[in-house]
Design an enzyme around this catalytic site. Sequence first.
Site, PDB file in Angstrom:
ATOM      1  N   ASP A  13       8.853   6.022   8.244  1.00  0.00           N
ATOM      2  CA  ASP A  13       9.542   7.137   7.604  1.00  0.00           C
ATOM      3  C   ASP A  13      11.045   6.844   7.640  1.00  0.00           C
ATOM      4  OD1 ASP A  13      10.052   9.825   6.620  1.00  0.00           O
ATOM      5  OD2 ASP A  13      10.547  10.355   8.695  1.00  0.00           O
ATOM      6  N   ASP A  15      14.211   9.552   6.851  1.00  0.00           N
ATOM      7  CA  ASP A  15      15.051  10.607   7.425  1.00  0.00           C
ATOM      8  C   ASP A  15      14.429  11.161   8.705  1.00  0.00           C
ATOM      9  OD1 ASP A  15      17.265  11.366   5.216  1.00  0.00           O
ATOM     10  OD2 ASP A  15      15.397  10.803   4.230  1.00  0.00           O
ATOM     11  N   ASP A 191       8.614  11.359  12.022  1.00  0.00           N
ATOM     12  CA  ASP A 191       9.084  12.466  12.860  1.00  0.00           C
ATOM     13  C   ASP A 191       8.574  13.838  12.448  1.00  0.00           C
ATOM     14  OD1 ASP A 191      11.810  14.054  11.413  1.00  0.00           O
ATOM     15  OD2 ASP A 191      10.860  12.345  10.453  1.00  0.00           O
TER      16      ASP A 191
END
Length: 256
Positions: A13, A15, A191
Amino acid sequence: MPGVDDRWALFLDVDGTLLDFADHPDHVYVDSRLSELIEDLYGTLDGALALVSGRSLDDLDDLFSHPPWAMAGLHGLELRGVDGRYRGVHIGASRRSLVRDIAGTIAGEFPGVLVEDKGMAVALHCRTSPQLFERLRERVREVLPSLAGYEMQPGNMVIELKPEGMDKGSAVANLMSAWPFRGRVPVYVGDDLTDEHGFSTANLQSGLSIRVGSREPSLARYSLSEPAAARAWLFRVLHALKHGALSHAHSSGGNA
């Protein structure tokens, strides 16, 4: 950290994982050190590395200077393999316009909420006004019946309206079915809530799932505290891959 394997397929991922969050999505920056790290991992893994992001492919190309590695954008609605072949979902202009208009109306009701037009999807950010998140989610839920074919995707201080039928886990599964990912061990690092689909796919394929941050509950089996820790871990992975240091302890649960 889990034992490093040169048969890994690495899914990252962006951001909140590689990059720290910014108040505005356009304010993030990929420095040369991170870009070189990803490029080195891509080469060392014989191309079995992909970015899996909520950003569009165009946005990812701008951030990473049109890289050669595979990328999934808009949570998998856009997918480009290492061979450059593109697969995307087609959404008509009138439908896109309707979603933009509804998102703009909602943002107007909540001062501090930012609209991000992603083309096929629209995001409503409330990072500067986090107290609005639950009210914003309820408001988006109210309008969903008028947006057939779209679904709500909550994230870290963001609510997205995106076409149904694709998620990050599906994108990982698609990539794993093709060269150079096929036959490798999927390692997914993310996240947010949107990354739970990626964790699930990695777990189902006997891979590794690593959550960045402290969000609970999560399907991830390992954790890293923040993007800086994730970047440091990736540097250690690269070193292990290049120098054959494959003897790190492997334990179920705990920190990566």
